[in-house]
Design a protein around this motif. Structure first.
Motif, PDB file in Angstrom:
ATOM      1  N   ARG B 458      38.852 -31.864  32.519  1.00  0.00           N
ATOM      2  CA  ARG B 458      37.649 -31.022  32.526  1.00  0.00           C
ATOM      3  C   ARG B 458      36.853 -31.362  33.775  1.00  0.00           C
ATOM      4  N   GLU B 460      34.706 -30.013  35.569  1.00  0.00           N
ATOM      5  CA  GLU B 460      33.287 -29.670  35.682  1.00  0.00           C
ATOM      6  C   GLU B 460      32.395 -30.692  34.977  1.00  0.00           C
ATOM      7  N   GLU B 461      33.001 -31.561  34.181  1.00  0.00           N
ATOM      8  CA  GLU B 461      32.192 -32.575  33.521  1.00  0.00           C
ATOM      9  C   GLU B 461      32.241 -33.894  34.265  1.00  0.00           C
ATOM     10  N   PRO B 464      28.482 -36.521  35.390  1.00  0.00           N
ATOM     11  CA  PRO B 464      27.607 -37.381  34.594  1.00  0.00           C
ATOM     12  C   PRO B 464      28.391 -38.412  33.793  1.00  0.00           C
TER      13      PRO B 464
END
Lengths: 387, 464
Positions: B458, B460-461, B464
């Motif tokens: 993933r 896009e994660e 953070p």
């Protein structure tokens, strides 16, 4: 039962922004009626954490509005502080890498120049400021001006303080326009409310209400989940978040973005945010989103691993394409004013917005330049049919 | 681990479904929060207490228990299911283990049957939070589970078919039942006589037992107050008028050291709601095969409408047979379960009649004084709820936002009917995405596993 009412201004929306518009308009001497399709605080106001923040804002029009609003919040707190659970707790932004700490300090330098109080906290002092933080973090910046309220209580109490007539459970089906185009009130299934001015303060539905006045305003929902833990004794002093939150707020992707935002509440539970997704108004539980929230929160505060989440809920931030709200008169429909599209900052920005709207309603020079917030700054897409 | 059918809840509906499906060659896993199967209806005394035969449906239980033991059904006690997740490959049941509920396991299944049962509702009145006041179902659970009685002199009060077995059960265990206080008017019974015909022998049995144990029965009465300083010493009861309001000058004091009180039951629908199943009022909506509108998800028993054990057994049986056929890609023949369908039809008619007969007293909320605590977790009084109404809250959700009523440990399971009564609006099904509190560490570990590169990238994660 149908009735017809007349007043000086109709504020559509009984959330935080509508409450602030009603309060400052009433203080300016106007006779105000607030209309909402649901109860008070039924939309985004009832789903948020109640952040009053300057820390996440870069110098520019939104920061100016935040500084004005925080000043007004402090005044409001003197009158309604305990009722709205106002807590001037301060914010702490922490970096998780040395590079992020450098970036954070540079960001804080620019904010300071714009009037924000921002105090760098080096690694060896982090635990004096926030004792339960994870070890090994390179540093952070403390923002004493950041504060918190309980948003639903704030909206309800400020509405009451405004003395405005409150009509809940009435959907505005049409913004009434005279032949010359001027606004002359709103239509609801239970009667018309006549007024020479109408304020659009309906948050995520702002685009839909605009279309009921035949103007275009592209307000869209950006979903966020909040995890709520079991009640705990006070262990987290500030609103604490990771430096990437600032980047996520301004992010352009429709995909899931999460960055940990952790804070305690007066009532005991710890609130964990913040996820951002553009998925329309889908309220159903997304386990990937809440898992990512939990992972971020436990990374900042390891003790939270053993703390239980009692519930989670979704809310929808009303955002506009340039991440600035629409505030002020709409030249396309004389008498129509907008006060919506504050994305995730609406509670914090509400008093400033309300004051600016009241000044515009009464023909006074607004405290801030309204140009960056102009509601007609978004051209209607050529291909789109009329709403 | 993986199974074909995961049955959630090992009460009458869950056991019947598990057996019916397993008999037809389906691999079944039956999970339940309790240490042993049976549910509330067939709750067994803890091992070592001797008395192994419960009061209710002794022979039926023996038959179910033996059949379950002889079957290949994988029974998993002490599994507290907190969420059922729908994924492309099927359904994943997430359950916290054991009494500690710290570790979570995942059970992947092709089909899930929600047999999550119901829970009791209690409307608030002054003194209802005193030690010595228990729910009717709670008193029954104490009695069945450990043969413990809640007190020496007990008043059983409220409304609904549960009060009869609770009163007779307590009396049979040697407790002095000072009164059975039922708010329904017996004159309303004949209107439902036909629908309740099947229930009459059972009711007659209870009546005979009440008589034998000399239990006074006060119909069209209600408890208006519970007395005591540190614990219960007595209750004030009063007669109700035709509109459900307390009749003046009818109050009298009944000394007692326990009060078992209940105002009916509601279906447990938390798991169904987070799966996105359609609800019909408070119950999970199902078709003639007990299928919900979410593919792969069936529901049976009290979750689909409170109606008792016989109805639950029939629904579970039908659900199990339907699952067995559908998982093998065939269309089930309803004629094959015609006897169960007849029991189900009769059971639902009787349940509807009982529901109509035993509605909680109207105007209850008006009579609750301002200083009575409605939500115990957050200590919210009736006065605070009324204040929220004055602030512009028109519904229970806004009352909750403005008062925190229902935001505590029980998440409104205890107080929602009381909040609704004082608010003056019908209780709405609550949205509870987590059916149980779940440690953040459990969610975080799942995040790290599901986002690790070998599982599901993933990008896009990433930051953070």
């Amino acid at each position: 039962m149908s009735e017809s009412l007349t007043c000086d201004v109709v504020v559509v929306g009984a959330g935080m922004t509508g409450a602030a518009c009603a309060l400052y308009a009433a203080r300016a001497g106007l006779d105000v009626t607030v209309v909402d399709r649901g109860p008070v605080a039924g939309g985004t106001t009832g789903a948020g954490e109640g952040n009053l923040l300057v820390s996440d804002k870069a110098p520019g029009p939104e920061l100016d509005l935040a500084l004005l609003s925080l000043r007004l919040w402090a005044e409001l707190a003197a009158l309604h502080g305990p009722d709205v659970e106002y807590d001037a707790k301060g914010g702490l932004v922490v970096a998780e890498t040395p590079e992020a700490y450098d970036g954070l300090r540079a960001f804080a330098d620019a904010q300071r120049a714009a009037g924000v109080t921002a105090e760098p906290v080096p690694a060896d002092r982090l635990h004096d400021v926030e004792p339960r933080l994870a070890p090994g973090l390179p540093g952070g910046v403390r923002y004493p001006q950041d504060a918190q309220v309980m948003p639903a209580l704030a909206a309800a109490h400020l509405l009451r303080a405004s003395g405005a007539r409150l009509l809940t459970g009435r959907e505005v089906t049409r913004v009434l326009r005279a032949r010359d185009g001027a606004v002359r009130g709103v239509r609801t299934p239970r009667g018309d409310v006549h007024a020479p001015a109408v304020v659009n303060a309906v948050g995520t539905w702002g685009g839909e209400l605009a279309s009921r006045a035949d103007v275009f305003l592209p307000v869209m929902p950006r979903r966020g989940f909040v995890l709520v833990t079991e009640p705990l004794p006070p262990r987290i002093r500030h609103k604490v978040y990771a430096a990437d939150y600032v980047a996520d707020v301004a992010g352009e992707t429709a995909d899931l973005l999460t960055s940990p935002v952790v804070e305690g509440t007066a009532a005991g539970p710890v609130l964990v945010g913040a996820s951002r997704e553009r998925v329309g108004f889908d309220r159903s539980l997304s386990l990937p989103a809440v898992r990512a929230l939990a992972a971020g929160a436990t990374r900042l505060f390891p003790f939270l691993s053993d703390v239980r989440a009692l519930r989670t809920y979704a809310g929808f931030r009303p955002y506009l394409p340039d991440h600035l709200p629409a505030i002020g008169p709409d030249r396309r429909a004389p008498g129509l004013f907008h006060a919506c599209g504050h994305e995730g900052a609406g509670i914090g920005l509400a008093p400033g917005t309300g004051l600016l709207i009241a000044q515009a309603l009464t023909g006074r020079t607004p405290e801030l330049d309204l140009a960056p917030f102009r509601p007609d700054r978004f051209p209607r897409p050529a291909k789109e049919a009329a709403p | 681990m993986r199974t074909e059918l995961a049955v959630i809840g090992a009460g009458p509906a869950g056991i019947a479904a598990a057996l019916a499906a397993a008999r037809r060659g389906i691999r079944v896993t039956l999970v339940d929060a309790a240490p042993a199967p049976g549910g509330q209806y067939f709750r067994q005394p803890a091992p070592g207490l001797g008395e192994s035969v419960p009061q209710h449906g002794g022979r039926t239980w023996t038959r179910l228990r033996d059949a379950l033991a002889a079957s290949p059904v994988d029974v998993r006690p002490e599994h507290h299911v907190w969420c059922v997740e729908r994924e492309s490959g099927g359904l994943t049941v997430h359950a916290l283990l054991g009494p500690e509920q710290r570790a979570s396991v995942e059970l992947c299944a092709d089909a899930v049957l929600l047999a999550t049962g119901g829970y009791e509702t209690v409307l608030p009145f002054p003194g209802w939070t005193l030690p010595g006041v228990v729910t009717a179902g709670g008193a029954q659970a104490l009695l069945k589970g450990g043969l413990v009685t809640p007190g020496g002199t007990v008043v059983v009060a409220g409304t609904g078919p549960l009060l009869l077995p609770v009163a007779t059960g307590l009396a049979a265990a040697g407790v002095r039942v000072a009164a059975l206080v039922e708010s329904t008017h017996p004159a309303r019974l004949p209107r439902h006589a036909r629908a309740l015909a099947g229930k009459l022998p059972e009711a007659a049995g209870y009546a005979a037992r009440l008589l034998r144990h000399r239990v006074p029965v006060l119909t069209r009465h209600t408890v208006v107050r519970a007395h005591g300083k540190d614990r219960l010493t007595g209750v004030t009861v009063a007669a109700l008028d035709a509109r459900g309001r307390v009749r003046p000058a009818t109050e009298r004091l009944l000394p007692c050291d326990a009060l078992a009180v209940g105002h009916g039951m509601l279906p447990h629908t938390d798991l169904a709601e987070s799966l996105g199943c359609r609800l019909d009022g408070h119950a999970v909506a199902v078709d003639a095969e007990q299928r919900t509108d979410v593919p792969g998800v069936w529901a049976a028993g009290e979750a689909t409408g409170v109606g008792g054990a016989a109805l639950a057994l029939a629904e579970g049986h039908i659900a199990g047979r339907s699952v067995a056929a559908r998982l093998r890609g065939t269309t089930p023949d309803p004629d094959a379960w015609a006897p169960a369908a007849r029991v189900r039809a009769r059971g639902r008619t009787a349940a509807a009649a009982l529901h109509a007969l035993h509605g909680p007293p109207a105007h209850w909320g008006e009579g609750v004084p301002d200083d009575t605590v409605i939500c115990r977790c957050e200590e919210v009084t009736a006065g605070a709820v009324r204040e929220a109404l004055a602030l512009g809250a028109g519904d229970t959700r806004t009352v909750k936002l403005l008062t925190r009523a229902g935001m505590g440990w029980c998440q409104g399971r205890m107080c929602a009917p009381g909040v609704a009564a004082v608010t003056g609006s019908p209780p709405a099904p609550a949205r509870r995405p987590f059916a149980r509190p779940v440690p953040l560490g459990v969610l975080a570990a799942q995040h790290h596993r599901t986002t690790s590169p070998e599982h599901r990238p993933r990008p896009e994660e990433g930051s953070p």
